[in-house]
Write a protein that holds these residues in place. Structure first.
Motif, PDB file in Angstrom:
ATOM      1  N   ASP A  12     -13.834  -1.223  -2.948  1.00 45.33           N
ATOM      2  CA  ASP A  12     -13.056  -1.545  -4.050  1.00 45.33           C
ATOM      3  C   ASP A  12     -12.247  -0.279  -4.621  1.00 45.33           C
ATOM      4  O   ASP A  12     -11.244  -0.206  -5.046  1.00 45.33           O
ATOM      5  CB  ASP A  12     -13.943  -1.949  -5.406  1.00 45.33           C
ATOM      6  N   GLU A  13     -12.802   1.035  -4.160  1.00 43.64           N
ATOM      7  CA  GLU A  13     -12.314   2.180  -4.538  1.00 43.64           C
ATOM      8  C   GLU A  13     -11.068   2.485  -3.614  1.00 43.64           C
ATOM      9  O   GLU A  13     -10.048   2.658  -4.085  1.00 43.64           O
ATOM     10  CB  GLU A  13     -13.154   3.387  -4.170  1.00 43.64           C
ATOM     11  N   LEU A  14     -11.187   2.194  -2.237  1.00 41.77           N
ATOM     12  CA  LEU A  14     -10.147   2.101  -1.381  1.00 41.77           C
ATOM     13  C   LEU A  14      -9.043   1.212  -1.703  1.00 41.77           C
ATOM     14  O   LEU A  14      -7.730   1.660  -1.828  1.00 41.77           O
ATOM     15  CB  LEU A  14     -10.570   1.975   0.038  1.00 41.77           C
ATOM     16  N   LEU A  15      -9.040  -0.083  -2.239  1.00 42.24           N
ATOM     17  CA  LEU A  15      -8.149  -0.843  -2.557  1.00 42.24           C
ATOM     18  C   LEU A  15      -7.373  -0.646  -3.885  1.00 42.24           C
ATOM     19  O   LEU A  15      -6.307  -0.945  -3.954  1.00 42.24           O
ATOM     20  CB  LEU A  15      -8.960  -2.315  -2.745  1.00 42.24           C
ATOM     21  N   ALA A  16      -8.202   0.006  -4.648  1.00 40.56           N
ATOM     22  CA  ALA A  16      -7.517   0.426  -5.828  1.00 40.56           C
ATOM     23  C   ALA A  16      -6.648   1.668  -5.824  1.00 40.56           C
ATOM     24  O   ALA A  16      -5.807   2.119  -6.788  1.00 40.56           O
ATOM     25  CB  ALA A  16      -8.670   1.004  -6.984  1.00 40.56           C
ATOM     26  N   TRP A  17      -6.404   2.435  -4.606  1.00 42.64           N
ATOM     27  CA  TRP A  17      -5.599   3.416  -4.270  1.00 42.64           C
ATOM     28  C   TRP A  17      -4.248   2.950  -4.419  1.00 42.64           C
ATOM     29  O   TRP A  17      -3.980   1.849  -3.935  1.00 42.64           O
ATOM     30  CB  TRP A  17      -5.793   4.035  -2.994  1.00 42.64           C
ATOM     31  N   PRO A  19      -0.276   2.902  -3.143  1.00 39.15           N
ATOM     32  CA  PRO A  19       0.303   2.985  -1.691  1.00 39.15           C
ATOM     33  C   PRO A  19       0.517   4.411  -1.402  1.00 39.15           C
ATOM     34  O   PRO A  19       0.282   4.934  -0.234  1.00 39.15           O
ATOM     35  CB  PRO A  19       1.555   2.241  -1.671  1.00 39.15           C
ATOM     36  N   GLU A  20       0.651   5.290  -2.281  1.00 32.02           N
ATOM     37  CA  GLU A  20       1.017   6.648  -2.254  1.00 32.02           C
ATOM     38  C   GLU A  20      -0.135   7.682  -1.826  1.00 32.02           C
ATOM     39  O   GLU A  20      -0.242   8.356  -0.808  1.00 32.02           O
ATOM     40  CB  GLU A  20       1.721   7.401  -3.485  1.00 32.02           C
ATOM     41  N   GLN A  21      -1.316   7.030  -2.576  1.00 26.67           N
ATOM     42  CA  GLN A  21      -2.698   7.617  -2.197  1.00 26.67           C
ATOM     43  C   GLN A  21      -3.118   7.382  -0.821  1.00 26.67           C
ATOM     44  O   GLN A  21      -3.675   8.212  -0.092  1.00 26.67           O
ATOM     45  CB  GLN A  21      -3.853   7.332  -3.509  1.00 26.67           C
ATOM     46  N   ASP A  22      -3.034   6.012  -0.606  1.00 23.57           N
ATOM     47  CA  ASP A  22      -3.299   5.399   0.813  1.00 23.57           C
ATOM     48  C   ASP A  22      -2.661   6.389   1.890  1.00 23.57           C
ATOM     49  O   ASP A  22      -3.144   6.848   2.631  1.00 23.57           O
ATOM     50  CB  ASP A  22      -3.342   4.217   0.844  1.00 23.57           C
ATOM     51  N   ALA A  23      -1.325   6.392   1.599  1.00 18.75           N
ATOM     52  CA  ALA A  23      -0.596   6.910   2.625  1.00 18.75           C
ATOM     53  C   ALA A  23      -0.900   8.544   2.877  1.00 18.75           C
ATOM     54  O   ALA A  23      -0.959   9.144   4.013  1.00 18.75           O
ATOM     55  CB  ALA A  23       0.953   7.060   2.450  1.00 18.75           C
ATOM     56  N   ALA A  24      -1.256   9.197   1.774  1.00 14.13           N
ATOM     57  CA  ALA A  24      -1.575  10.474   1.785  1.00 14.13           C
ATOM     58  C   ALA A  24      -3.063  10.679   2.625  1.00 14.13           C
ATOM     59  O   ALA A  24      -2.902  11.732   3.245  1.00 14.13           O
ATOM     60  CB  ALA A  24      -1.682  11.245   0.391  1.00 14.13           C
ATOM     61  N   VAL A  25      -3.720  10.027   2.285  1.00 15.22           N
ATOM     62  CA  VAL A  25      -5.104  10.105   2.966  1.00 15.22           C
ATOM     63  C   VAL A  25      -4.818   9.734   4.751  1.00 15.22           C
ATOM     64  O   VAL A  25      -5.546  10.384   5.438  1.00 15.22           O
ATOM     65  CB  VAL A  25      -6.359   9.203   2.461  1.00 15.22           C
ATOM     66  N   VAL A  26      -4.128   8.781   4.803  1.00 15.40           N
ATOM     67  CA  VAL A  26      -3.846   8.395   6.053  1.00 15.40           C
ATOM     68  C   VAL A  26      -3.021   9.337   7.040  1.00 15.40           C
ATOM     69  O   VAL A  26      -3.525   9.965   8.035  1.00 15.40           O
ATOM     70  CB  VAL A  26      -3.104   7.231   6.160  1.00 15.40           C
TER      71      VAL A  26
END
Length: 124
Positions: A12-17, A19-26
């Motif tokens: 649920d935490e990951l899905l709440a990121w 798109p910018e947060q997700d792209a930064a971690v990736v």
């Protein structure tokens, strides 16, 4: 020896990121992967799709297909990296590098026996 570095996270935490947060971690994870891959010791890595899309096959004979992974923990397995190191300590060191850029993830390191090697990675 091949090791799987299994990435667990609270889904649920990951899905709440965003798109910018997700792209930064990736992007940070890819940066960590680059030198590991260049060493020839880092194989395929993948992010698994949502656990609600998972199916489980269990039972005798042809088995029964059930919805979900039926995780019994707060975190779910959301991805993995396949690495080739001589020692468990080296595989743990690689997992620590990944965790530096994704500190909310939990990584499980587990020896792997390949049934079908890919592109010669991990071949004997």
């Amino acid at each position: 020896m091949l090791y799987a570095i299994l990435a667990y996270h609270v889904e649920d935490e990951l899905l709440a990121w965003t798109p910018e947060q997700d792209a930064a971690v990736v992007a940070k994870v890819i940066e960590v992967q680059a030198p590991l891959r260049a060493s020839g010791r880092f194989g395929p890595a993948a992010r698994l799709d949502d656990t609600q899309k998972a199916k489980t096959l269990r039972g005798p004979g042809a088995g029964m297909v059930l919805d979900g992974p039926f995780a019994e923990t707060k975190e779910q397995l959301l991805g993995f990296h396949l690495v080739n190191y001589d020692t468990e300590e080296e595989a743990i060191a690689a997992a620590r590098k990944l965790r530096e850029v994704n500190p909310s993830a939990v990584y499980e390191i587990r020896p792997v026996k390949l049934f079908v090697p890919a592109d010669g990675f991990g071949g004997a």
